[in-house]
Design an enzyme around this catalytic site. Structure first.
Site, PDB file in Angstrom:
ATOM      1  N   TYR A   1       4.632 -11.882   5.807  1.00  0.00           N
ATOM      2  CA  TYR A   1       4.725 -12.556   4.500  1.00  0.00           C
ATOM      3  C   TYR A   1       5.879 -11.942   3.698  1.00  0.00           C
ATOM      4  CZ  TYR A   1       3.369 -13.539  -0.394  1.00  0.00           C
ATOM      5  OH  TYR A   1       3.362 -13.886  -1.733  1.00  0.00           O
TER       6      TYR A   1
ATOM      7  N   SER B   1       8.452 -12.732  -4.025  1.00  0.00           N
ATOM      8  CA  SER B   1       7.383 -11.733  -4.212  1.00  0.00           C
ATOM      9  C   SER B   1       8.011 -10.347  -4.217  1.00  0.00           C
ATOM     10  CB  SER B   1       6.381 -11.820  -3.069  1.00  0.00           C
ATOM     11  OG  SER B   1       5.467 -10.749  -3.146  1.00  0.00           O
TER      12      SER B   1
END
Ligand code: NAP
Length: 242
Positions: free
Chosen positions: A151, A137
């Site tokens: 995350y 990501s």
């Protein structure tokens, strides 16, 4: 030679788009998912309609025994040539001080432990070479302050996993790369409590809009395919400039 590729989290979102794209590129597919059987079967039907073989496997990628079931299914299709490590989760957006321990553990389990377990099974099986793409990501380098730092940290670990594995597996002809999507229009944002995030975030994305799953699938297909034969250890950002 037949390409046999596993896409974890292949029932929805980026994974579903990737499975459909890879079928068009000639891959036979194992589509992993956790709970949404109907979604995975719908993707498998599209793969078969494109003339390729597809099987679906319900398996939690955090569990080594369940992971083995995904790879056993691939063995039945033929020698494994590709893995897309994609099954991932976020948790509710919010300040770091509000993070609940159970959300932290699940995010690290699925996004890191699950990727390691799947990559390990793939590396053991790819005796004639192959390619792995990890879905990271843009959060890995942005840090996601005020949203989900844990995350982002787990995705940064994905990048490190990619670099290390690329070096360790290169002598065996196995390439390992990652894509780092920005904000992509999938259901993952609902889980974070902000289903409209792809629209509300558009103003801070240099290209002025969220990305579509197909736009990530194209990058994954490139990294898996022959045009990327000299590419390993790369993290390809697909984030509209973020
Ligand atoms: P999504 O639409 O929520 O789909 C997630 C998929 O992963 C589903 O097929 C789900 O299965 C599966 N899954 C989740 N946890 C699992 C587990 N423990 N075991 C097996 N399968 C599991 O998500 P997405 O947006 O496509 O995200 C795909 C990947 O891209 C993730 O790694 C995510 O972190 C990354 N990413 C997404 C974005 C974005 O903006 N969308 C941005 C950057 C990175 P079920 O359908 O059965 O629940």
């Amino acid at each position: 030679m037949t390409s046999v590729t596993i896409v974890t989290g292949g029932g929805r979102g980026i994974g579903a788009a990737t499975a459909r794209r890879l079928a068009a590129d000639g891959h036979d597919l194992v589509i992993g998912y956790r709970t949404d059987h109907a979604a995975a079967e719908s993707v498998a039907a599209d793969v078969r309609a494109a003339g390729r073989r597809a099987v679906t496997v319900a398996a939690d990628t955090c569990d080594p025994e369940q992971v083995r079931r995904i790879f056993d299914a691939a063995d039945r299709l033929g020698p494994l040539t590709g893995l897309v490590n994609n099954a991932g989760v976020t948790s509710p957006i919010g300040p770091f001080t509000d993070l609940r321990a159970e959300d932290l553990r699940e995010v690290v389990d699925v996004n890191l432990v699950g990727y390691v377990l799947c990559a390990q099974q793939a590396a053991r099986r790819m005796t004639a070479g192959g390619a792995i793409v990890n879905v990271s990501s843009a959060a890995a380098t942005l840090g996601s302050p005020g949203e989900y730092i844990h995350y982002a940290a787990a995705k940064a670990a994905t990048d490190t996993l990619t670099v290390g594995l690329a070096k360790e597996l290169a002598p065996r002809g196995i390439r390992v790369n990652a894509v780092a999507p920005g904000i992509i229009r999938t259901d993952i944002h609902a889980r974070s409590g902000v289903p409209d995030r792809p629209d509300t975030a558009a103003g801070r994305i240099p290209l002025g809009r969220a990305g579509e799953p197909d736009e990530v699938a194209g990058a994954i297909a490139h990294l898996l395919g022959p045009d990327a034969s000299y590419t390993t250890g790369a993290v390809l950002r697909v984030a509209g400039g973020l």
